[in-house]
Design an enzyme around this catalytic site. Sequence first.
Site, short mmCIF file in Angstrom:
data_model
loop_
_atom_site.label_atom_id
_atom_site.label_comp_id
_atom_site.label_asym_id
_atom_site.label_seq_id
_atom_site.Cartn_x
_atom_site.Cartn_y
_atom_site.Cartn_z
N GLU A 147 47.09 46.86 43.97
CA GLU A 147 46.45 45.70 44.59
C GLU A 147 46.73 45.66 46.09
O GLU A 147 45.85 45.33 46.89
CB GLU A 147 46.94 44.41 43.94
CG GLU A 147 46.60 44.27 42.46
CD GLU A 147 45.13 43.99 42.21
OE1 GLU A 147 44.37 43.89 43.19
OE2 GLU A 147 44.74 43.90 41.03
N ASP A 294 38.45 52.04 35.65
CA ASP A 294 37.19 51.92 36.40
C ASP A 294 37.18 52.62 37.75
O ASP A 294 36.39 53.53 38.01
CB ASP A 294 36.82 50.45 36.56
CG ASP A 294 37.95 49.57 37.08
OD1 ASP A 294 39.05 50.10 37.30
OD2 ASP A 294 37.73 48.37 37.28
N GLU A 388 35.26 37.33 30.69
CA GLU A 388 36.20 38.43 30.89
C GLU A 388 36.02 39.52 29.86
O GLU A 388 36.21 40.69 30.14
CB GLU A 388 37.64 37.92 30.86
CG GLU A 388 38.10 37.30 32.16
CD GLU A 388 38.28 38.33 33.26
OE1 GLU A 388 39.42 38.64 33.61
OE2 GLU A 388 37.26 38.81 33.80
N GLU A 406 31.82 42.24 40.55
CA GLU A 406 31.28 43.56 40.19
C GLU A 406 29.80 43.52 39.83
O GLU A 406 29.05 44.44 40.16
CB GLU A 406 32.09 44.16 39.03
CG GLU A 406 33.46 44.67 39.41
CD GLU A 406 34.49 43.56 39.60
OE1 GLU A 406 35.57 43.83 40.16
OE2 GLU A 406 34.20 42.42 39.17
N THR A 492 36.68 50.15 46.76
CA THR A 492 36.54 49.37 45.54
C THR A 492 36.68 47.87 45.80
O THR A 492 36.25 47.06 45.01
CB THR A 492 37.58 49.81 44.49
OG1 THR A 492 37.23 49.28 43.23
CG2 THR A 492 38.98 49.38 44.89
#
EC number: 3.2.1.113
Length: 948
Positions: A147, A294, A388, A406, A492
């Site tokens: 993160e 991902d 989710e 996304e 990302t």
Amino acid sequence: MSEAGGGRGCGCRVPQRAPWSLVAATAALCLVLATSVCTARAAPMSREEKQKLGNQVLEMFDHAYGNYMEHAYPADELMPLTCRGRVRGQEPSRGDVDDALGKFSLTLIDSLDTLVVLNKTKEFEDAVRKVLRDVNLDNDVVVSVFETNIRVLGGLLGGHSLAIMLKEKGEYMQWYNDELLQMAKQLGYKLLPAFNTTSGLPYPRINLKFGIRKPEARTGTETDTCTACAGTLILEFAALSRFTGATIFEEYARKALDFLWEKRQRSSNLVGVTINIHTGDWVRKDSGVGAGIDSYYEYLLKAYVLLGDDSFLERFNTHYDAIMRYISQPPLLLDVHIHKPMLNARTWMDSLLAFFPGLQVLKGDIRPAIETHEMLYQVIKKHNFLPEAFTTDFRVHWAQHPLRPEFAESTYFLYKATGDPYYLEVGKTLIENLNKYARVPCGFAAMKDVRTGSHEDRMDSFFLAEMFKYLYLLFADKEDIIFDIEDYIFTTEAHLLPLWLSTTNRNISKKNTTSEYTELDDSNFDWTCPNTQILFPNDPLYAQSIREPLKNVVDKSCPRGIIRVEESFRSGANPPLRARDFMATNPEHLEILKKMGVSLIHLKDGRVQLVQHAIQAASSIDAEDGLRFMQEMIELSSQQQKEQQLPPRAVQIISHPFFGRVVLTAGPAQFGLDLSKHKETRGFVASSKPYNGCSELTNPEAVMGKIALIQRGQCMFAEKARNIQNAGAIGGIVIDDNEGSSSDTAPLFQMAGDGKDTDDIKIPMLFLFSKEGSIILDAIREHEEVEVLLSDKARDRAAILKGKMIPSYIINSNPEMENEDQPSSENDSQNQSAEQLLPLSQTVDLVDQETPENPLESHSEPSSPADMEEAAGFAPSEQKSSSTESLETPSLDGECTELDNQLQEQSETEEDSNPNVSWGKKVQPIDSILADWNEDIEAFEMMEKDEL
């Protein structure tokens, strides 16, 4: 999470080892060809309407960013319901979610390049000065390496990239001298100790001040990390190396990627979700394109684009072929086992896979991108937001939605690649839903439950970093942006890195280990640009023909299938096989299924799964029959479980000072008034005496005409309901006697009857866990008179407050609802009472689904391996399941059947140990919060005029 620029997004085939000028030229040609054949498919949106929607996005960003700066800065994130900053260690721990917080003003750094994209250059210059003045990267706090890399390091590099661009233009940032880059370099060196492992895979967490030095660091003992955590470093680390000339960063990131590639499962070419950072053994051997994996796939392809190393492209193509072979079951993307890729690992999907259509656009594989995107859009239209996690029949699996970007990202790239105005309408829907359901006075609040409309006191930094960036770019014309977006690649986290880095400081030693044991399969380029005739045939309804069947599946309406049955009868042909007649042991039925493109899979646990692939049907008519058959199977299973499929209900506090902003998720009852069919019940609350409600009430005058509060335990729910009804109560709320239980952590359930006729019970009954019940009890202690609304979902605030003597701005400040909920609490409840609770199943399966209500608690990685474990069961849809197992029946001694007996534990993160940091809570009284709503009046009036 996809690359910038519509041209490259079309997926042009580019000669390997080509100079970037050739790549860009080919990309530009691709964009022209793709848009020329796409724009005729639907009526284009006028420039005026696009500008209006773009201005809406700007106003929404101002609302979110302005409230963060006013109420939260310099804290990492804004808590939009309580209008204060979230400071690590000063709020209840949220487990791994808090690993993103490092007391480095996360939201401000994450928003830097968004300010420039939205043409807020003056605000950008002010923000950069604040970062340089206030941000400290040397805090004694343990943070996520992943993160921190994508949000903070990426944010600093994105800010630096656009700062030097603005400086070159000559108007803004003339004083700038690479200060953000120096901060990024400092942070990069703080992250490097995490790579001190034999494998080269980084530890998942690191202490900003002490690295992994024990015992001060309070970390460095972990053994596992997620694939995305270790494989999503190359863009930021390589950019840092090429900006600064310090090659060590790119070398470490490459080593981690090399190790993951070496450890892929060689027969399937898939990678697992979690890997041991010391041994390289796969800890979780399921594989998909969602949480935990991902961005690993994303960064392989983008590393090729940014760095020009064809080994990354070879690896991506190898993985992509495996994904399309095993995981992709259009329009679904279902996890499989890496060693047995024909066996599904779960029957639900998580929301993070919504980035994948955008990546497929970059790859050039447009058709499956359209299919999956449309499936996701239909789920959004059904639930207002993407839950989710959701089942294969598009029902809620985990009900949270933390405002993830996304889907907006994939919408943007599909529009850039196709020019189809349909995607502008999709973006318009996203804007409307955000304003209607997520907007609150102090920002935008995450959805705690998409079914009830309840909120969570949370606004993650990625909401500002990505959502507004993609939405604005979707509606912006080229002249609306002050720089050429085509010159940058998106990380990302949607941070912008310049493509000219591909030719800068390329002296990184690299070993192409790919070609030693794999051969690049080039056949998957057959459908890519510039062969646009393959992507978009001359039929202008091509994309619509892909989307339309998916709408039917999600909406459970297929009128053409009904017409087909009628035509069959008229023609004398045998009618199609009906779901109610199907027998899995009948060979003739199995042959009919095969003809319809429906295959039957026997799972190892004895269950049977039905999967339809329309392209495998004998004809288009047979494919329609197969689609109708699958829909009938959904309806059949729904009918068989009708009693057990009651959705959750809402308890909305509407009296002063709450005014409808507090919405509590409640479990329904299988008896009494059905709130989904009748008007909601509204009234003041009063505690019954005795509190357990198991005998005739001694205070009937107190509950007469009110909603009675009763404690769970000691007798049947139906008995409690009769006692309060006889006392004159108009409804009842049962509050769990298990202290600390919460809908945040415990699975929802519904109250069952006593096995007798319950038609005499006419009042509605709802169940609240201890935490939610305490909110009402506390409100009574503080305000005495508390009025609530019992309903199937949260109601519009203007409607429920109509006629009350309250200031008009409270009603008008938001034309829709603004709900407030409280922070999560942990639940370790044990079922010790004697009521009967039946599960609230979240799937339309013929098997009782035991589904935990737990979110994917981070931007890309799961909170813990347990968070992503599959619950038993499966569900039918276009990929459907069938079984005849029924729900449990009431027991004589214990009358409680929980939805999930394995409640997942929330991990605790380390508390900050530095007492000298002056990060105080900004507590704001309710009257002050209500007064803040005045600031929104003009904005909402403008939106109403625009018919938003």
